[in-house]
Design an enzyme around this catalytic site. Structure first.
Site, PDB file in Angstrom:
ATOM      1  N   GLY A 248       0.910  -1.294   0.096  1.00  0.00           N
ATOM      2  CA  GLY A 248       0.065   0.051   0.197  1.00  0.00           C
ATOM      3  C   GLY A 248       0.888   1.367  -0.043  1.00  0.00           C
ATOM      4  CE  LYS A 249       6.003  -0.423  -2.768  1.00  0.00           C
ATOM      5  NZ  LYS A 249       5.578  -1.850  -2.470  1.00  0.00           N
TER       6      LYS A 249
ATOM      7  CG  HIS B  93       2.672   2.033  -6.608  1.00  0.00           C
ATOM      8  ND1 HIS B  93       3.179   1.103  -5.883  1.00  0.00           N
ATOM      9  CD2 HIS B  93       3.558   2.816  -7.280  1.00  0.00           C
ATOM     10  CE1 HIS B  93       4.579   1.152  -5.943  1.00  0.00           C
ATOM     11  NE2 HIS B  93       4.871   2.094  -6.951  1.00  0.00           N
TER      12      HIS B  93
ATOM     13  CB  THR C  61       6.392  -7.898 -13.929  1.00  0.00           C
ATOM     14  OG1 THR C  61       7.706  -7.425 -14.288  1.00  0.00           O
ATOM     15  CG2 THR C  61       6.230  -7.833 -12.152  1.00  0.00           C
TER      16      THR C  61
ATOM     17  NE  ARG D  70      31.372  -2.176 -17.107  1.00  0.00           N
ATOM     18  CZ  ARG D  70      32.473  -2.592 -16.815  1.00  0.00           C
ATOM     19  NH1 ARG D  70      33.478  -1.840 -16.125  1.00  0.00           N
ATOM     20  NH2 ARG D  70      32.623  -3.913 -16.863  1.00  0.00           N
TER      21      ARG D  70
ATOM     22  CB  THR E 297      -1.677  -3.290  -9.254  1.00  0.00           C
ATOM     23  OG1 THR E 297      -2.046  -3.549  -7.954  1.00  0.00           O
ATOM     24  CG2 THR E 297      -2.036  -2.247  -9.725  1.00  0.00           C
TER      25      THR E 297
ATOM     26  NE  ARG F  52       2.483 -12.797 -11.755  1.00  0.00           N
ATOM     27  CZ  ARG F  52       3.988 -12.665 -11.465  1.00  0.00           C
ATOM     28  NH1 ARG F  52       4.570 -13.612 -11.614  1.00  0.00           N
ATOM     29  NH2 ARG F  52       4.599 -11.560 -11.387  1.00  0.00           N
ATOM     30  N   PRO F  53      -3.136 -13.958  -8.928  1.00  0.00           N
ATOM     31  CG  PRO F  53      -4.005 -16.056  -8.765  1.00  0.00           C
ATOM     32  CD  PRO F  53      -3.605 -14.889  -9.691  1.00  0.00           C
TER      33      PRO F  53
ATOM     34  CE  LYS G 199      -5.461  -4.820   1.367  1.00  0.00           C
ATOM     35  NZ  LYS G 199      -5.259  -5.426   0.086  1.00  0.00           N
TER      36      LYS G 199
ATOM     37  N   GLY H  98      -8.608   1.090   5.246  1.00  0.00           N
ATOM     38  CA  GLY H  98      -9.710   0.990   3.955  1.00  0.00           C
ATOM     39  C   GLY H  98      -8.940   1.451   2.797  1.00  0.00           C
TER      40      GLY H  98
HETATM   41  P1  GDP Z   1       1.823  -0.833  -3.466  1.00  0.00           P
HETATM   42  O1  GDP Z   1       2.265  -1.609  -4.474  1.00  0.00           O
HETATM   43  O2  GDP Z   1       2.443  -1.043  -2.143  1.00  0.00           O
HETATM   44  O3  GDP Z   1       1.508   0.415  -3.552  1.00  0.00           O
HETATM   45  O4  GDP Z   1       0.346  -1.541  -3.254  1.00  0.00           O
HETATM   46  P2  GDP Z   1      -0.722  -1.978  -4.219  1.00  0.00           P
HETATM   47  O5  GDP Z   1      -1.446  -0.699  -4.561  1.00  0.00           O
HETATM   48  O6  GDP Z   1      -0.207  -3.050  -5.125  1.00  0.00           O
HETATM   49  O7  GDP Z   1      -1.584  -2.891  -3.310  1.00  0.00           O
HETATM   50  C1  GDP Z   1      -2.247  -2.477  -2.193  1.00  0.00           C
HETATM   51  C2  GDP Z   1      -3.629  -2.473  -2.260  1.00  0.00           C
HETATM   52  O8  GDP Z   1      -4.438  -2.197  -0.968  1.00  0.00           O
HETATM   53  C3  GDP Z   1      -4.461  -1.526  -3.173  1.00  0.00           C
HETATM   54  O9  GDP Z   1      -5.521  -1.990  -3.920  1.00  0.00           O
HETATM   55  C4  GDP Z   1      -5.097  -0.331  -2.171  1.00  0.00           C
HETATM   56  O10 GDP Z   1      -6.097   0.235  -2.639  1.00  0.00           O
HETATM   57  C5  GDP Z   1      -5.148  -1.357  -0.998  1.00  0.00           C
HETATM   58  N1  GDP Z   1      -5.029  -0.462   0.198  1.00  0.00           N
HETATM   59  C6  GDP Z   1      -4.024   0.249   0.777  1.00  0.00           C
HETATM   60  N2  GDP Z   1      -4.229   0.558   2.043  1.00  0.00           N
HETATM   61  C7  GDP Z   1      -5.420  -0.412   2.469  1.00  0.00           C
HETATM   62  C8  GDP Z   1      -6.002  -0.301   3.795  1.00  0.00           C
HETATM   63  O11 GDP Z   1      -5.699   0.279   4.749  1.00  0.00           O
HETATM   64  N3  GDP Z   1      -6.997  -0.917   3.755  1.00  0.00           N
HETATM   65  C9  GDP Z   1      -7.655  -1.688   2.554  1.00  0.00           C
HETATM   66  N4  GDP Z   1      -8.753  -2.447   2.627  1.00  0.00           N
HETATM   67  N5  GDP Z   1      -6.912  -1.648   1.227  1.00  0.00           N
HETATM   68  C10 GDP Z   1      -5.945  -0.969   1.210  1.00  0.00           C
HETATM   69  P1  IMO Z   2       5.060  -2.980  -6.019  1.00  0.00           P
HETATM   70  O1  IMO Z   2       5.905  -1.782  -6.289  1.00  0.00           O
HETATM   71  C1  IMO Z   2       5.026  -7.257  -5.791  1.00  0.00           C
HETATM   72  C2  IMO Z   2       8.307  -9.533  -7.940  1.00  0.00           C
HETATM   73  C3  IMO Z   2       7.889 -10.438  -9.145  1.00  0.00           C
HETATM   74  C4  IMO Z   2       8.801 -11.304  -9.277  1.00  0.00           C
HETATM   75  C5  IMO Z   2       9.952 -10.559  -8.595  1.00  0.00           C
HETATM   76  C6  IMO Z   2      11.181 -10.126  -9.887  1.00  0.00           C
HETATM   77  O2  IMO Z   2       3.771  -2.914  -6.452  1.00  0.00           O
HETATM   78  O3  IMO Z   2       5.127  -3.330  -4.647  1.00  0.00           O
HETATM   79  P2  IMO Z   2      10.817  -8.340 -12.050  1.00  0.00           P
HETATM   80  O4  IMO Z   2       9.772  -8.180 -13.109  1.00  0.00           O
HETATM   81  O5  IMO Z   2      10.915  -7.101 -10.825  1.00  0.00           O
HETATM   82  O6  IMO Z   2      12.011  -8.796 -12.443  1.00  0.00           O
HETATM   83  O7  IMO Z   2      10.189  -9.693 -10.989  1.00  0.00           O
HETATM   84  O8  IMO Z   2       9.459  -9.414  -8.103  1.00  0.00           O
HETATM   85  N1  IMO Z   2       7.745  -8.009  -8.102  1.00  0.00           N
HETATM   86  C7  IMO Z   2       7.051  -7.441  -7.409  1.00  0.00           C
HETATM   87  N2  IMO Z   2       5.887  -8.054  -6.583  1.00  0.00           N
HETATM   88  N3  IMO Z   2       4.946  -5.921  -6.093  1.00  0.00           N
HETATM   89  C8  IMO Z   2       5.813  -5.502  -6.882  1.00  0.00           C
HETATM   90  O9  IMO Z   2       5.982  -3.971  -6.979  1.00  0.00           O
HETATM   91  C9  IMO Z   2       6.788  -6.073  -7.600  1.00  0.00           C
HETATM   92  N4  IMO Z   2       7.749  -5.780  -8.739  1.00  0.00           N
HETATM   93  C10 IMO Z   2       8.224  -6.946  -8.773  1.00  0.00           C
HETATM   94  O10 IMO Z   2       6.540 -10.923  -8.999  1.00  0.00           O
HETATM   95  O11 IMO Z   2       8.450 -12.104  -8.043  1.00  0.00           O
HETATM   96 MG    MG Z   3       1.942  -3.114  -6.041  1.00  0.00          MG
END
Ligand code: GDP
Ligand code: IMO
Ligand code: MG
Length: 427
Positions: free
Chosen positions: A13-14, A39, A126, A140, A296, A300-301, A328, A412
């Site tokens: 949730g960055k 994100h 990915t 290089r 995102t 993938r699940p 979360k 949330g």
């Molecule tokens: P990131 O890659 O770290 O930015 O995280 P992602 O966006 O890939 O995954 C985080 C998911 O959790 C997103 O769908 C957000 O909308 C959701 N999210 C973030 N903070 C919260 C929270 O406090 N509660 C809930 N229910 N969802 C959250």
């Molecule tokens: P955010 O910023 C979760 C995982 C891939 C794989 C490994 C290497 O949304 O948190 P790559 O394509 O980077 O060479 O894949 O890293 N991976 C992530 N998993 N969130 C990510 O980014 C990821 N970025 C790469 O699933 O296991």
């Molecule tokens: Mg993410």
């Protein structure tokens, strides 16, 4: 300056955390990774999925920066810019480092074919060309953004890269060789649009800090995906930990004031690799569904597990975390009780710290402490006192074992669904 990183395997949730701080920031810098990141930010019920652009792009007044440590897929860059502009988001402030590397088409191809070649030993990347592009940088043989502005230099660099890669593509992977002219023509097609964004971003950020501006460096990926400190080789190919902000943005360590780690209240992972608290039961399925835990970027699940505080403490130590954002927490609303991993057992020996040997980490059996659930909807809580007593106890339990304060609690997905206990900008 603030550095914001992920404490686990990504998707903590960055994006939401950066967005939450947005109106108190002047610059948001992406310092590592590329469009492997995903994100999700939800503003007034509207969902935005960002890959390459820093999450700060959604806040008017923030200058988003793509730092030198990022690898840039130019087609994705302009797709994302066009997508946001079509939704009324102004992207004109974007700055891109002249030293960032470009993901060329042959590196996307190589990422995919080499994963297939690895078979059971694949990383589960990915498929965006991230690893091969960073490999070129270290070898290089990379192409930088600035190389696009000099056609003869660009051609020389692409020729140098392809003289080796075409052998690999054709002789090992049985693929067609790639034509230098086609790669050069594709990259040159972006030059006119790219030019206004490009500059010496390290200098611009240094000047901004001298003027007292607030800069946040936002990591892609997370601590355990860091190429040095993660679960190698099941990692990404860049430094996603706090130190990466210095090299990937060109900002010295002496400028860092705070390090914020985003920690999800449970754990998820996409791709292959060890995962001690992983769940293969109805609780894992439940958290995946209530948390919408599907990638995102790739859809993938996500693999799901209980919260692991050995990892949390490790992230605190490696990154020098001053503040945690625990996200979360609301996904636990339906559970009777919540196991939390506090240590591991490996071959009969208790480990309170991450085992140095990866084989031990593979064999780690979690030691859990189980906390009572609160069985109540907390998504409307806006202060710590609003939370049910058992949810407060959960936060305090985690905080005591992390070694740094929990300043933000997410309840949330929306921008507003948050409890701020302390200001992460100091105080
Ligand atoms: P990131 O890659 O770290 O930015 O995280 P992602 O966006 O890939 O995954 C985080 C998911 O959790 C997103 O769908 C957000 O909308 C959701 N999210 C973030 N903070 C919260 C929270 O406090 N509660 C809930 N229910 N969802 C959250
Ligand atoms: P955010 O910023 C979760 C995982 C891939 C794989 C490994 C290497 O949304 O948190 P790559 O394509 O980077 O060479 O894949 O890293 N991976 C992530 N998993 N969130 C990510 O980014 C990821 N970025 C790469 O699933 O296991
Ligand atoms: Mg993410």
């Amino acid at each position: 300056m603030i550095v914001l990183i992920g404490a686990q395997w990504g998707d903590e949730g960055k994006g939401k955390a950066t967005d939450l701080l947005g109106d108190r920031l002047d610059y948001v810098v992406k310092f590592n990774g590329g469009n492997n990141a995903g994100h999700t930010v939800v503003i007034k019920g509207e969902k935005y999925a960002l890959h390459l652009l820093p999450s700060g792009i959604l806040t008017p007044g923030v200058t988003p920066v793509i730092g030198n440590g990022v690898v840039v897929d130019l087609a994705v860059l302009f797709q994302e810019i066009d997508g946001l502009e079509a939704r009324g988001i102004d992207t004109s402030r974007l700055r891109i480092s002249a030293n960032a590397h470009v993901i060329a088409s042959y590196n996307r191809t190589l990422d995919k074919v080499s994963e297939r070649y690895l078979g059971a030993r694949r990383i589960g990347t990915t498929g965006r060309g991230i690893g091969p592009t960073y490999a070129d940088k270290m070898n290089r043989l990379g192409v930088r953004i600035q190389d696009l502005f000099d056609e003869s230099i660009l051609r020389q660099k692409v020729e140098a890269a392809l003289s080796f890669k075409n052998q690999v593509l054709s002789k090992i992977y049985n693929r067609q060789a790639v034509k230098v002219d086609e790669v050069v023509a594709e990259l040159l097609s972006y030059v006119d649009r790219l030019r206004p964004y490009v500059g010496d971003t390290a200098l611009e950020l240094s000047q901004a800090l001298d003027e007292g501006k607030v800069v946040l460096c936002e990591a892609g990926q997370a601590t355990l995906l860091d190429v040095d400190h993660g679960t190698y080789p099941f990692v990404t190919s860049s430094n996603a930990t706090a130190g990466g902000a210095c090299t990937g943005a060109g900002i010295p360590p002496t400028r860092i004031d705070r390090v914020v780690a985003v920690l999800k209240a449970f754990t998820s992972r996409v791709g292959e690799g060890p995962f001690p608290t992983e769940l293969h039961d109805k609780f894992g399925d439940y958290l995946r569904e209530v948390g919408h835990e599907y990638g995102t970027t790739t859809g993938r699940p996500r693999r799901i597990g209980w919260l692991d505080l050995v990892i949390g403490r490790y992230a605190q130590r490696i990154n020098g975390v001053t503040d945690f954002a625990l996200t979360k927490l609301d996904n636990y609303d339906g559970l009777d009780e919540i196991p939390v991993c506090v240590a591991y057992e490996v071959n009969g020996v208790r480990h309170d710290e991450m085992p140095v040997n990866q084989t031990d980490f593979h064999h780690a059996i979690p030691i859990f402490e189980t906390l009572p659930g609160w069985k109540q909807d907390i998504s409307g809580c806006r202060s710590f006192d609003d939370l049910p007593k058992d949810a407060q106890r959960f936060v305090e339990f985690v905080e005591q074992r992390l070694g740094a304060r929990i300043s933000i609690v997410g309840v949330g997905p929306g921008r507003e669904a948050v409890i701020e206990r302390h200001s992460v900008l100091g105080g």
